[in-house]
Design an enzyme around this catalytic site. Structure first.
Site, short mmCIF file in Angstrom:
data_model
loop_
_atom_site.label_atom_id
_atom_site.label_comp_id
_atom_site.label_asym_id
_atom_site.label_seq_id
_atom_site.Cartn_x
_atom_site.Cartn_y
_atom_site.Cartn_z
N GLN B 125 0.84 -1.20 0.00
CA GLN B 125 0.00 0.00 0.00
C GLN B 125 0.87 1.25 0.00
O GLN B 125 1.56 1.53 0.98
CB GLN B 125 -0.88 0.00 1.26
CG GLN B 125 -1.78 1.22 1.36
CD GLN B 125 -2.49 1.30 2.70
OE1 GLN B 125 -1.99 0.81 3.70
NE2 GLN B 125 -3.66 1.92 2.72
N GLY B 126 0.85 2.01 -1.09
CA GLY B 126 1.63 3.24 -1.17
C GLY B 126 0.74 4.46 -1.03
O GLY B 126 0.37 5.10 -2.02
N SER B 128 1.04 6.67 2.27
CA SER B 128 1.75 7.67 3.06
C SER B 128 2.99 8.21 2.35
O SER B 128 3.63 7.50 1.58
CB SER B 128 2.19 7.07 4.39
OG SER B 128 1.11 6.49 5.04
N SER B 160 4.66 -1.02 3.89
CA SER B 160 4.94 -2.37 4.39
C SER B 160 5.15 -3.33 3.22
O SER B 160 4.35 -3.34 2.28
CB SER B 160 3.76 -2.89 5.23
OG SER B 160 3.42 -1.96 6.22
N GLU B 243 -9.50 -1.69 5.59
CA GLU B 243 -8.35 -1.88 6.45
C GLU B 243 -8.78 -1.86 7.92
O GLU B 243 -8.23 -2.57 8.75
CB GLU B 243 -7.30 -0.79 6.19
CG GLU B 243 -6.05 -0.98 7.02
CD GLU B 243 -4.91 -0.04 6.64
OE1 GLU B 243 -5.16 0.93 5.91
OE2 GLU B 243 -3.80 -0.28 7.11
C1 LIG Z 1 4.13 -0.32 11.22
C2 LIG Z 1 3.55 0.64 10.23
C3 LIG Z 1 3.13 0.18 9.00
C4 LIG Z 1 2.64 1.07 8.06
N1 LIG Z 1 2.29 0.59 6.83
C5 LIG Z 1 1.90 1.46 5.87
C6 LIG Z 1 1.66 1.01 4.56
O1 LIG Z 1 1.81 -0.17 4.26
N2 LIG Z 1 1.31 1.91 3.62
C7 LIG Z 1 1.13 3.22 3.91
O2 LIG Z 1 0.76 3.96 3.01
N3 LIG Z 1 1.35 3.69 5.15
C8 LIG Z 1 1.75 2.84 6.14
N4 LIG Z 1 2.01 3.31 7.40
C9 LIG Z 1 1.94 4.76 7.63
C10 LIG Z 1 0.86 5.19 8.56
O3 LIG Z 1 -0.38 5.20 7.92
C11 LIG Z 1 1.27 6.59 9.06
O4 LIG Z 1 2.42 6.42 9.86
C12 LIG Z 1 0.20 7.24 9.85
O5 LIG Z 1 -0.90 7.59 9.05
C13 LIG Z 1 0.71 8.48 10.60
O6 LIG Z 1 1.37 9.36 9.75
P1 LIG Z 1 2.80 9.92 10.12
O7 LIG Z 1 3.66 8.77 10.47
O8 LIG Z 1 3.24 10.80 9.02
O9 LIG Z 1 2.61 10.77 11.43
P2 LIG Z 1 2.05 12.26 11.49
O10 LIG Z 1 0.84 12.38 10.65
O11 LIG Z 1 3.16 13.21 11.27
O12 LIG Z 1 1.61 12.29 13.01
C14 LIG Z 1 2.49 12.57 14.09
C15 LIG Z 1 1.66 12.72 15.34
O13 LIG Z 1 0.75 13.82 15.18
C16 LIG Z 1 -0.56 13.41 15.38
N5 LIG Z 1 -1.45 14.14 14.48
C17 LIG Z 1 -1.32 14.37 13.15
N6 LIG Z 1 -2.36 15.06 12.68
C18 LIG Z 1 -3.19 15.26 13.71
C19 LIG Z 1 -4.45 15.89 13.89
N7 LIG Z 1 -5.13 16.44 12.88
N8 LIG Z 1 -5.00 15.88 15.12
C20 LIG Z 1 -4.35 15.31 16.17
N9 LIG Z 1 -3.18 14.71 16.07
C21 LIG Z 1 -2.61 14.68 14.86
C22 LIG Z 1 -0.58 11.92 15.07
O14 LIG Z 1 -1.64 11.26 15.73
C23 LIG Z 1 0.78 11.51 15.61
O15 LIG Z 1 0.66 11.32 16.99
C24 LIG Z 1 2.51 2.44 8.35
C25 LIG Z 1 2.91 2.90 9.62
C26 LIG Z 1 3.44 2.02 10.55
C27 LIG Z 1 3.87 2.57 11.87
#
Ligand SMILES: Cc1cc2nc3c(=O)[nH]c(=O)nc-3n(C[C@H](O)[C@H](O)[C@H](O)COP(=O)(O)OP(=O)(O)OC[C@H]3O[C@@H](n4cnc5c(N)ncnc54)[C@H](O)[C@@H]3O)c2cc1C
Lengths: 314, 387
Positions: B125-126, B128, B160, B243
């Site tokens: 899944q691409g 993020s 992932s 999901e």
């Molecule tokens: C193990 C793992 C597997 C993953 N697999 C995939 C995958 O296969 N494909 C894919 O596309 N993505 C994947 N992801 C990505 C995942 O969807 C993102 O990590 C997630 O959506 C959070 O985005 P970020 O890491 O950029 O954090 P950010 O969005 O930068 O968030 C940082 C912090 O700020 C908080 N925050 C952000 N916006 C708000 C808001 N509006 N209100 C309150 N709090 C907020 C968040 O809750 C978090 O605590 C994976 C992530 C992990 C950890």
């Protein structure tokens, strides 16, 4: 398997809710009209899972939980719990006449908490002529003492008295069925209480403005509201599931009901507190209804409480 | 309302149980994706050959076309049998496939769905990007149209199994001038296309499941767009719905089993004071609460499924179950390392012990929409609070 209410169940729930909304609004919890017991009897709320020929509604405990959660939401008189359980106890002892009196609301049952040192705390005493005490080994219905001293209670919707445990019960059952039933009914009340707090807080957060925006748009407010919704959702799903285990007399009914009570109590207290916080200064005032819900939540904790041991039993 | 299973459902359960008893792999799943690939594919294939893949997928694409309740029964028995985590097949089976069923063209369905079920292809899944995690509509990876091809440039992160995958569900910006949510497209991308570079990333728990993916003039046929050009946002929302949906049932069932193990261990293990761990009132109460919570989680799941069966959609309530599950599983992991005491320090990369579970468990409230984002959704869509 289907945990979604049937059309009939939903119709009974909706009718109950409509009545509650029009006749016993939550904000009038302190002053319930005298005629309310006959009205509640007429709605069938004391015998939802009892046969029709004695005045019951002949539905399941699942439907009973569904409806009584609505009563809980409107902070309906806490004595309803005793009435609903006592009618079942009377049936179990074969005292059909007594059951019919209770179902008709002509005989009023107050709710005794667990007895300690020969003393019994009794709730909803005003106008009651009997007292129900249920424990995990059985349930007893006593005639009410003639001379009890009626006191206020933390929960202003009810009255209480401390009495010496009467020497002899009028009727008695053994076994844990009444205790399970009472715990389930109290859990339904607690769930309703938790939902009332949730809706009150979310309703206020939608309209109260600060910094030029509704406070519900701030995550510091939105997230505690979301947590209230989560607690309610878990407690509701579990309550209905547990109620159905009582219907089918499953082995795990006592455990499922204990879980339902534990989660409903936690939801009621947690939501009661959070709701006051969301209301700000207004939330702490006597005029605001938020405290009524919190106080009710505290009261419900003492009705058929759930011990750690019950949940950990193998 | 009714908690009993019908006779045919009970019969189905027997059948599932008998099959799993014989076919569940005895050896544990290898530590991470690289070693796990062959294992995951063989297990998925065995399920397909046994007739257990895609239980509620339409039969014309290789599924069984059965009900959600039957799917729950399958997941319950799956967890009870201790069958392995789905691993590299997760995206294809749990959300890529269901998204195609809901939104794909006939050609896309006929080509991809059977291959996913038969474990012939792995999906990733691409969505993020480095600058767009929680704010998915902020993605910048873009695609321009050149004849009958999309030409993609940009990068994705946290993908992932990108290093093992054959196909990717890729969200790209196709109209740079449109409003944030409007100019996106959901594309099926062949991971072997020239111009794609994959960089694996190690997690604090030691695994290498995640990757960064770079796209340099990557050419994908326009016919690989799912749900129409510039319609990607609504397609992505259905993907996220899947999901957060039934894919987690197996996880919920094993969570309950996990709590039972902890209770058993607390009874059998003696602490430094010479008494059983469970003699601690604090621990006993924590365990009692966890047992109550996993019990309610099961009731919540049944309720959601009953609702879907009647109304067709789980609605925003799915976010409630998702949030509850993710935080509860972290509480369970914390309780477990609490019982370990200092032995939690005896951890090294590559180990799969409770400390590992605890560390990997942080993903629960981050991946697939963070706990905060789920709370926003609940506040706004369940309680009607303003944005
Ligand atoms: C193990 C793992 C597997 C993953 N697999 C995939 C995958 O296969 N494909 C894919 O596309 N993505 C994947 N992801 C990505 C995942 O969807 C993102 O990590 C997630 O959506 C959070 O985005 P970020 O890491 O950029 O954090 P950010 O969005 O930068 O968030 C940082 C912090 O700020 C908080 N925050 C952000 N916006 C708000 C808001 N509006 N209100 C309150 N709090 C907020 C968040 O809750 C978090 O605590 C994976 C992530 C992990 C950890």
């Amino acid at each position: 398997m289907d945990l979604y209410p049937s059309d009939t169940e939903e119709a009974v729930r909706a009718a109950s809710e409509a009545y509650l909304r029009d006749h016993i609004p939550l904000n009038a919890a302190r002053l319930r009209p005298d005629g309310i017991w006959t009205d509640m009897a007429a709605m069938g709320w004391f015998g939802i899972a009892l046969p029709e020929d004695i005045g019951g509604v002949a539905m399941s405990h699942g439907a009973e939980a569904l409806v009584l959660a609505e009563l809980g939401r409107y902070l309906a008189p806490i004595g309803t719990i005793a009435m609903a359980v006592a009618a079942n106890v009377a049936i179990a002892t074969g005292d059909q006449a007594l059951a019919m009196d209770i179902l008709a609301g002509t005989r009023r049952v107050a709710l005794g908490l667990t007895e300690a040192g020969g003393q019994l705390r009794v709730l909803e005493v005003r106008g009651a002529n009997m007292v129900l005490v249920t424990g995990d080994n059985g349930a007893s219905l006593y005639d009410a003492p003639v001379d009890w001293t009626i006191n206020d209670c933390l929960d202003p919707s009810t009255s209480q008295a401390i009495i010496a445990l009467p020497p002899k019960a009028r009727i008695q059952t053994t076994g844990s069925r009444a205790a399970n039933h009472q715990r389930l009914v109290a859990a339904a009340f607690a769930l309703g209480c938790a939902e009332a707090a949730r809706d009150m807080a979310a309703g206020y957060a939608r309209v109260r403005e600060q910094f030029g925006r509704p406070i519900g748009s701030f995550q510091g407010v939105k997230h505690p509201c979301a947590d209230m919704a989560v607690r309610c959702s878990a407690a509701r799903a579990q309550l209905l599931y547990a109620a159905l285990t009582l219907d089918s007399a499953r082995e795990d009914a006592a455990f499922q009901i204990a879980v339902a009570k534990r989660l409903a109590d936690a939801a009621a207290i947690g939501n009661g507190r959070a709701s006051i916080q969301v209301h700000g200064g207004m939330g702490m005032t006597d005029e605001c209804d938020a405290h009524l819900v919190l106080k009710r939540a505290h009261l419900l904790q003492f009705i058929s409480p759930v011990s750690t041991a019950m949940l950990l039993a193998a | 309302m009714d908690i009993d299973y019908s006779t045919s459902e009970m019969h189905f359960r027997e059948e599932v149980r008998a099959w799993l008893a014989v076919n569940t792999p005895k050896e544990p799943r290898p530590f991470d994706g690289t070693e796990g690939r062959a294992f995951d594919l063989a297990w998925q294939r065995r399920q397909y050959d046994g007739g257990w893949a895609g239980i509620n997928w339409p039969t014309e694409y290789g599924g069984r076309g059965l009900s959600l309740i039957e799917q729950i029964i399958w997941f319950e028995e799956y967890a009870r049998a201790g069958a392995p985590f789905i691993g590299v097949c997760f995206v294809g089976v749990n959300h890529g496939g269901p998204t195609l069923i809901a939104r794909g063209s006939e050609d896309q369905k006929h080509y991809h769905l059977p291959r996913i079920l038969k474990a012939e292809t792995i999906w990733c899944q691409g969505f993020s990007e480095p600058g767009a995690g929680s704010d998915l509509a902020g993605i910048r990876t873009h695609a321009r149209i050149d004849g009958d091809e999309l030409v993609i440039n940009g990068s994705k992160i946290w993908t992932s199994y990108a290093d093992l995958a054959d196909w990717q569900e890729l969200l790209v910006r196709t109209d740079p001038n449109a409003e944030r949510h409007k100019g996106l497209s959901w594309v099926i991308c062949d991971m072997r296309t020239p111009g794609i570079t994959v960089r694996p990333i190690r997690l604090m728990s030691g695994q290498i499941d995640l990757c960064e993916v770079f796209y340099d003039e990557v050419r994908v046929p326009v016919e690989n767009i799912v749900g129409g050009i510039d319609q990607g946002w609504s397609v992505a929302m259905s993907t996220l719905g899947f999901e957060r949906g039934t894919g987690f049932i197996a996880e919920q069932v094993s969570l309950a089993a996990h709590v039972e193990q902890l209770i058993g261990r607390a009874r059998e293990t003696t602490g430094t004071d010479g008494r059983a761990l469970i003699a601690s009132e604090r621990l006993a109460d924590d365990l009692a609460t966890l047992r109550a919570e996993v019990t309610a989680l099961k009731a919540m799941t049944y309720r959601t499924v009953s609702e879907v069966a009647r109304t067709g959609t789980p609605g925003a309530e799915a976010s409630i179950v998702r949030l509850y599950t993710s935080e509860l599983s972290q509480r369970v992991a914390r309780c477990e390392i609490g019982m370990m005491g200092q032995t939690m320090l005896d951890f090294s990369y590559g180990m799969k012990d409770p400390t590992h579970r605890y560390l990997y468990g942080f993903a629960q409230t981050i991946a697939g929409g963070s706990a905060q984002i789920q709370r926003n959704i609940i506040g706004e869509r369940v309680l009607g609070l303003p944005k």
